[in-house]
Design an enzyme around this catalytic site. Structure first.
Site, PDB file in Angstrom:
ATOM      1  N   GLU A  92       0.826  -1.219   0.000  1.00  0.00           N
ATOM      2  CA  GLU A  92       0.000   0.000   0.000  1.00  0.00           C
ATOM      3  C   GLU A  92       0.855   1.261   0.000  1.00  0.00           C
ATOM      4  O   GLU A  92       1.676   1.458   0.903  1.00  0.00           O
ATOM      5  CB  GLU A  92      -0.927  -0.003   1.232  1.00  0.00           C
ATOM      6  CG  GLU A  92      -1.889   1.173   1.245  1.00  0.00           C
ATOM      7  CD  GLU A  92      -2.950   1.066   2.344  1.00  0.00           C
ATOM      8  OE1 GLU A  92      -3.320  -0.069   2.717  1.00  0.00           O
ATOM      9  OE2 GLU A  92      -3.401   2.119   2.808  1.00  0.00           O
ATOM     10  N   LYS A 276      -7.533  -1.071  11.485  1.00  0.00           N
ATOM     11  CA  LYS A 276      -6.883  -1.462  10.221  1.00  0.00           C
ATOM     12  C   LYS A 276      -5.714  -0.520   9.946  1.00  0.00           C
ATOM     13  O   LYS A 276      -4.646  -0.940   9.504  1.00  0.00           O
ATOM     14  CB  LYS A 276      -7.901  -1.435   9.072  1.00  0.00           C
ATOM     15  CG  LYS A 276      -7.402  -2.026   7.769  1.00  0.00           C
ATOM     16  CD  LYS A 276      -6.667  -1.057   6.862  1.00  0.00           C
ATOM     17  CE  LYS A 276      -6.273  -1.705   5.542  1.00  0.00           C
ATOM     18  NZ  LYS A 276      -5.487  -0.803   4.678  1.00  0.00           N
ATOM     19  N   ASP A 292       4.429 -14.395  11.905  1.00  0.00           N
ATOM     20  CA  ASP A 292       3.096 -14.863  11.530  1.00  0.00           C
ATOM     21  C   ASP A 292       2.102 -13.699  11.669  1.00  0.00           C
ATOM     22  O   ASP A 292       1.622 -13.415  12.766  1.00  0.00           O
ATOM     23  CB  ASP A 292       2.734 -16.029  12.463  1.00  0.00           C
ATOM     24  CG  ASP A 292       1.367 -16.624  12.167  1.00  0.00           C
ATOM     25  OD1 ASP A 292       0.572 -15.993  11.446  1.00  0.00           O
ATOM     26  OD2 ASP A 292       1.094 -17.725  12.684  1.00  0.00           O
ATOM     27  N   HIS A 390      -2.669  10.563  -0.255  1.00  0.00           N
ATOM     28  CA  HIS A 390      -2.720   9.175  -0.709  1.00  0.00           C
ATOM     29  C   HIS A 390      -2.627   9.114  -2.228  1.00  0.00           C
ATOM     30  O   HIS A 390      -1.856   8.326  -2.785  1.00  0.00           O
ATOM     31  CB  HIS A 390      -4.033   8.562  -0.229  1.00  0.00           C
ATOM     32  CG  HIS A 390      -4.044   7.077  -0.262  1.00  0.00           C
ATOM     33  ND1 HIS A 390      -3.474   6.317   0.719  1.00  0.00           N
ATOM     34  CD2 HIS A 390      -4.529   6.201  -1.164  1.00  0.00           C
ATOM     35  CE1 HIS A 390      -3.612   5.049   0.430  1.00  0.00           C
ATOM     36  NE2 HIS A 390      -4.258   4.950  -0.714  1.00  0.00           N
TER      37      HIS A 390
HETATM   38  C1  MEV Z   1      -6.237   3.036   5.004  1.00  0.00           C
HETATM   39  O1  MEV Z   1      -5.453   1.919   4.603  1.00  0.00           O
HETATM   40  C2  MEV Z   1      -6.237   3.191   6.507  1.00  0.00           C
HETATM   41  C3  MEV Z   1      -7.163   4.290   7.055  1.00  0.00           C
HETATM   42  O2  MEV Z   1      -8.494   4.068   6.611  1.00  0.00           O
HETATM   43  C4  MEV Z   1      -7.099   4.192   8.569  1.00  0.00           C
HETATM   44  C5  MEV Z   1      -8.105   5.068   9.289  1.00  0.00           C
HETATM   45  O3  MEV Z   1      -9.145   5.409   8.729  1.00  0.00           O
HETATM   46  O4  MEV Z   1      -7.815   5.386  10.461  1.00  0.00           O
HETATM   47  C6  MEV Z   1      -6.753   5.658   6.586  1.00  0.00           C
END
Ligand code: MEV
Length: 434
Positions: A92, A276, A292, A390
């Protein structure tokens, strides 16, 4: 490796590899070899193609080749006063840049602090067919010492290192789809290993003895990935001024981060995305060091749901001086011995690059990267949103998809960002000069 150490950073400044972004991959590797005092052979290993097929063939089944991910290095990390360069294997865009940038901001407050519990893993032994589950529990507990001695009898090396089975717990479930059951937990100090093999072996070894003690039938004998006795806590304190952007003062940014986190604390829909983002920092380090990552993911999310409601793994607050304070607590079952951490040459080189000597140290740095990644995401979300940054970084991917290669990648990426149209169609037009 250049630059001057900042206030609060007492060590060298070897994680600050200046100008990294503008270097070619080979130049970056040379800079890392110098910064981390590695052998030049480590630079070659980190370049890729490091896993001989003969070793890969021994690692899993039906091997046909190796799968590669880009390997980047996050810079600027100071954890517990020590400089660390952090290898990250990830697909990513923006993850490595975001971690490095937040680590740079964190330096103004002395970097990250982190601490680990003793590396205790759990194994579960499920006992069925008991009409007196509580009596069975009492009988198991009465044999605590000899069960622990039996568990430790096979792993004298681990015991010699100060590890081994340290305790047992016995849980009773009265109401399951198949009636009552008893579950014995072995609590095992696995030292520098991830520990799955160690605790699974112990659980299997003890099963016949548990059947004899309880009169029940043992079914499962397996570790729990909810490693809630192997926790890492990372913290960071960032003076508000360090968060100032072109358009917002630092105090406002800090407040925005706290407000963003508040939603993740109360709402599982937001917590899933928030966590995430934390794992965006953690998984790439776990992968790069041959660990792992499914175990780390499973432990993280189970821990986030331990109260019965899934919630944020981090907390962000503002202290009495107005500084932003972030903390992350989660299970971190990482090893530096055994498994792919030992067999994969690139995992070994990654550990040397990080300059870690213990699994705890690896866990602490990894948690610091997760916290940095979360701070980056919340900072962006609470201010301009994530898409501008991004998409700027994603533009290189788009350029490659459109067919750009070599120096054309940057040229096309810059052009589509400048045009405000980060799309394959636009990249193709730039590439074709139309
Ligand atoms: C994207 O890979 C991760 C985000 O969505 C995390 C978040 O929203 O805190 C930007």
């Amino acid at each position: 490796m250049t630059g001057t150490a900042q206030a609060g950073v007492t060590q060298d400044d070897s994680s600050r590899v200046e100008g990294m972004r503008d270097m070619e991959p080979k130049e970056r590797r040379d800079a890392l070899v110098a910064a981390a005092a590695l052998d030049t052979s480590d630079g070659d290993i980190l370049a890729g193609n490091a896993l001989p097929l003969s070793i890969a063939n021994g690692m899993i089944e039906n091997v046909i080749g190796n799968f590669e991910l880009p390997l980047g290095v996050a810079t600027n990390f100071v954890v517990n006063g020590r400089e660390h360069l952090v290898p990250m294997a990830v697909e990513e865009p923006s993850v490595v840049a975001a971690a490095s940038y937040m680590a740079k901001i964190a330096r103004s407050g002395g970097g990250f602090t982190a601490t680990c519990t003793t590396p205790i893993m759990r194994a579960q032994v499920q006992v069925l067919g008991l009409s007196d589950p509580r009596g069975a529990r009492a009988r198991i507990l009465a044999h605590r010492d000899d069960l622990m001695a039996l568990a430790n009898s096979r792993d004298t090396v681990l015991v010699g290192l100060g590890g081994g089975c340290k305790d047992i717990e016995v849980h009773v479930f009265d109401d399951t789809p198949i009636g009552a059951m008893v579950v014995m937990h072995l609590l095992v100090d696995v030292r520098d290993a991830m520990g799955a093999n160690t605790v699974n072996t112990m659980a299997e070894l003890l099963a016949p003895r548990i059947e004899a003690i309880t009169g029940g039938k043992v079914r499962l004998r397996i570790l729990s990935n909810l490693a809630d006795r192997r926790l890492v806590t990372a913290g960071v304190r960032v003076p508000a001024e360090a968060l100032t952007t072109k358009t917002l003062d630092g105090a406002e940014v800090a407040r925005g981060i706290v407000e963003a986190c508040a939603l993740a604390i109360v709402d599982p829909y937001r917590a899933a995305t928030h966590n995430k983002g934390i794992m965006n920092g953690i998984d790439p380090v776990v992968v790069a060091t041959g660990n792992d990552w499914r175990a780390i993911e499973a432990g993280a999310h189970a821990y986030a749901a331990r109260s019965g409601r899934y919630t944020s793994l981090t907390h962000w607050e503002i202290d009495a001086s107005g500084a932003l304070v972030g903390t992350l607590e989660m299970p971190m079952a990482l090893g530096i011995v055994g498994g792919a951490t030992r067999t994969h040459p690139a995992a070994q080189a990654a550990l040397r690059l990080m300059r870690v000597a213990t699994a705890s140290e690896l866990a602490e740095i990894t948690a610091a990267v997760g916290l940095a990644q979360n701070m980056a995401a919340l900072r962006a979300l609470a201010t301009e949103g994530i898409q501008r940054g991004h998409m700027t970084l994603h533009a290189r991917n788009i350029a490659i998809t459109a067919g750009a290669a070599g120096s054309d990648i940057d040229r096309v990426a810059k052009a589509i960002v400048a045009a405000g149209d980060v799309s394959v169609a636009c990249a193709k037009r730039v590439l074709e000069g139309t």
